[in-house]
Design a protein around this motif. Structure first.
Motif, mmCIF file in Angstrom:
data_model
loop_
_atom_site.group_PDB
_atom_site.id
_atom_site.type_symbol
_atom_site.label_atom_id
_atom_site.label_comp_id
_atom_site.label_asym_id
_atom_site.label_seq_id
_atom_site.Cartn_x
_atom_site.Cartn_y
_atom_site.Cartn_z
ATOM 1 N N THR A 326 0.832 -1.204 0.000
ATOM 2 C CA THR A 326 0.000 0.000 0.000
ATOM 3 C C THR A 326 0.866 1.253 0.000
ATOM 4 O O THR A 326 0.630 2.200 -0.762
ATOM 5 C CB THR A 326 -0.931 0.011 1.217
ATOM 6 N N ILE A 329 2.903 1.610 -3.466
ATOM 7 C CA ILE A 329 2.060 2.111 -4.556
ATOM 8 C C ILE A 329 1.659 3.558 -4.284
ATOM 9 O O ILE A 329 1.650 4.404 -5.188
ATOM 10 C CB ILE A 329 0.824 1.224 -4.724
ATOM 11 N N SER A 334 0.244 6.670 -6.659
ATOM 12 C CA SER A 334 -1.130 6.996 -6.294
ATOM 13 C C SER A 334 -1.467 8.411 -6.759
ATOM 14 O O SER A 334 -0.603 9.293 -6.762
ATOM 15 C CB SER A 334 -1.326 6.882 -4.776
ATOM 16 N N GLY A 338 1.572 10.101 -5.338
ATOM 17 C CA GLY A 338 2.601 9.479 -6.159
ATOM 18 C C GLY A 338 3.650 10.462 -6.640
ATOM 19 O O GLY A 338 3.330 11.501 -7.225
ATOM 20 N N SER A 379 7.015 3.384 3.545
ATOM 21 C CA SER A 379 5.867 2.616 3.065
ATOM 22 C C SER A 379 5.194 1.854 4.199
ATOM 23 O O SER A 379 3.990 1.569 4.136
ATOM 24 C CB SER A 379 6.305 1.635 1.974
ATOM 25 N N TRP A 465 -6.479 8.127 -3.386
ATOM 26 C CA TRP A 465 -6.566 7.043 -4.365
ATOM 27 C C TRP A 465 -7.455 7.318 -5.569
ATOM 28 O O TRP A 465 -7.402 6.564 -6.544
ATOM 29 C CB TRP A 465 -7.052 5.774 -3.663
#
Length: 541
Positions: A326, A329, A334, A338, A379, A465
């Motif tokens: 999770t 990413i 994301s 991101g 992370s 997200w």
């Protein structure tokens, strides 16, 4: 003959002169874009530490620890409240606090506003102290230019890289705040640059014979041929001091600093094979400043919480509860956090990574290891997204190092014998995208977005997200909302004198930047071969 001498005005600028000009230009532009307002708990508390040091000779903050929002203090051993954040930025901001108190406050009659818990969020001293990050951001850009030059990129390529960092990454946004990321980025860059220059002095030493040249390609140092020079030791001391400052800014930066420690250990072990003295002196030069900083951090912890190990985060420091996939990413791709969305120039870096690794294998390994360790570390952290901030806050200090391989693509723009159309188009596209993402973080007030999408767990999750509710998309949709104006101090305070000051600073910065651009691109540039076609110099590690 006098007529055969080049005119003084035709002398090319030195790299350090260009770096100074870049520092002034970018810093002035950042000054014009500064918010001069505290929006987070971090900035309030770090400012209060600076204020307490100057005004009361203490580290205690005035923010309450039994009530408040995100600016709540942590109770210390003596019952007073303390900040849980690193002391680095609070120390670095002292000069700007003093200047603001003595000179800026009388000149700028800015409104002072405090929140319901007594924490001042607007005011002349706050505005002036927050300009610390404008200077730190400009320093990071200038140092990035020097690092790009040190590893062999042409001036044009180094300049494009510096501009991408300055205006096409989240550094633009964070330089307008009083968060610790610009300082951590600058300190980490200085640590890398110091090691790079220390290594370079080995290659420049008179005793470095053909063996060094033969080994450069593989990133090894033939230490039987060389000894650490006094210049190398000074660069190592600078690197160690910067690494310690980075730790004082954010203790978790120890994760990427370990990668630098491996780089240094390889150098020291190589020197130590010649003699124990040659191995000991570099260790003292690099390690002593770090030990001094660590001792200062331990003392700071002891004064606040009665333990050298307690930072104030308590159990929060060990809450690594997020599933690693999770976080990975989320931090990489994301929509809400991101890094590729907020720094499109990293696409160029990915494209040039193979050539960069061939030319600088050791440096590439260090950068990759630093990034991977940091990525995996955060992370797993329970607040991997960094909270209600713009972009992947925790990865920002590593951005300059991650951008370096983009130079392999940019370098091809100056090679007339190659088909440059694709590389030119790619550079223009990613620069334009990065500039847009940075611009909308300034044009549209970000605190409005945070207040809306941090209201409930559902909206916060959607902001991370879902593309349609990501900060970049929402800010793009709100660009034509002229009811608020740009999120800068001149608009926040609505004072004509401050607006004039910002306009003068911004104009001066742009003029200076244009002048530097013309200087770099008009003067004759030494030919730098394309990596893979001809060899470049590399940094042995």
């Amino acid at each position: 003959m006098v007529g055969d001498r080049p005119h003084a005005t035709n002398r090319p600028w030195s790299d350090h002169r260009i770096a100074l000009t870049l520092f002034l230009a970018v810093s002035l532009i950042y000054v014009a874009l500064s918010r001069g307002v505290f929006l987070y708990g971090d900035d309030i508390l770090m400012y209060q530490v600076t204020e307490s040091i100057i005004e009361r000779g203490s580290f205690a903050v005035t923010s309450p620890h039994d009530d408040g929002d995100n600016a709540r203090a942590i109770p210390g051993e003596d019952g007073r409240g303390y900040a849980k954040y690193g002391i680095g930025l609070s120390l670095v901001a002292i000069p700007m606090y003093v200047v603001s108190d003595l000179a800026l406050e009388p000149l700028l009659p800015l409104q002072e506003v405090s929140d319901p818990w007594g924490n001042q969020r607007l005011g002349p001293i706050i505005y002036g102290t927050a300009l610390t990050n404008a200077l730190l951001g400009g320093g990071a850009v200038a140092l990035f230019w020097l690092l790009a030059r040190a590893i062999g990129y042409s001036r044009r390529t180094a300049f494009v890289l510096a501009m991408l960092l300055a205006f096409a990454t989240p550094l633009t946004h964070y330089a307008a705040t009083f968060l610790s990321e610009p300082l951590t980025m600058l300190a980490l860059l200085a640590a890398v640059y110091g090691l790079a220059r220390a290594t370079k002095t080995v290659g420049d030493a008179p005793c470095a014979g053909p063996a060094l040249v033969a080994h450069r390609r593989w990133g090894a140092v033939p230490t039987q041929e060389t000894s650490p020079t006094s210049v190398a030791l000074r660069w190592l001391a600078l690197s160690g001091f910067a690494a310690g400052l980075a730790l004082a800014s954010r203790l978790a930066i120890a994760v990427p600093v370990l990668g630098l420690a491996v780089w240094f250990a390889n150098l020291a072990l190589g020197w130590g094979r010649r003699s124990w003295r040659d191995g000991l002196l570099p260790c003292l030069a690099w390690g002593t400043p770090i030990v001094v900083w660590l001792a200062g951090i331990a003392s700071y912890n002891w004064v606040r919480f009665g333990s050298v190990y307690e930072t104030g985060y308590g159990n929060e420091a060990s809450e690594f509860t997020t599933p690693v996939l999770t976080g990975l990413i989320g931090l990489l791709i994301s929509p809400g956090k991101g890094i590729l969305w907020y720094s499109p120039a990293l696409i160029l870096a990915l494209a040039g990574s193979w050539r960069f690794a061939r030319r600088h294998p050791g440096l590439a390994i260090v950068v990759v290891s630093m990034f991977n360790a940091t990525l995996i570390f955060y992370s797993r952290y329970y607040i991997w997204d960094g909270g209600g901030v713009w972009g992947p806050r925790f990865l920002l200090p590593l951005l300059p190092l991650l951008l370096l391989p983009a130079g392999e693509i940019i370098e091809r723009l100056w090679q007339p014998h190659l088909n440059r159309r694709f590389a030119t188009g790619a550079v223009i596209v990613v620069a334009a995208l990065g500039l847009w993402v940075s611009a909308i973080s300034i044009i549209v007030p970000f605190d409005r977005y945070v207040n809306e999408y941090n209201a409930t767990p559902e909206t916060k999750d959607a902001a991370l997200w879902e593309i349609s509710t990501s900060p970049i998309v929402v800010h793009t949709e709100r660009v034509d909302d002229f009811t608020t104006g740009p999120d800068i101090a001149a608009v926040r305070y609505n004072v004509a004198r401050l607006a004039a000051l910002s306009a003068v600073a911004g104009t001066a910065g742009v003029v200076l930047l244009v002048w530097t651009t013309i200087t770099i691109f008009r003067r004759s540039q030494p030919h730098v071969p394309v990596p893979g076609v001809h060899s470049h110099r590399s940094i042995p590690i």
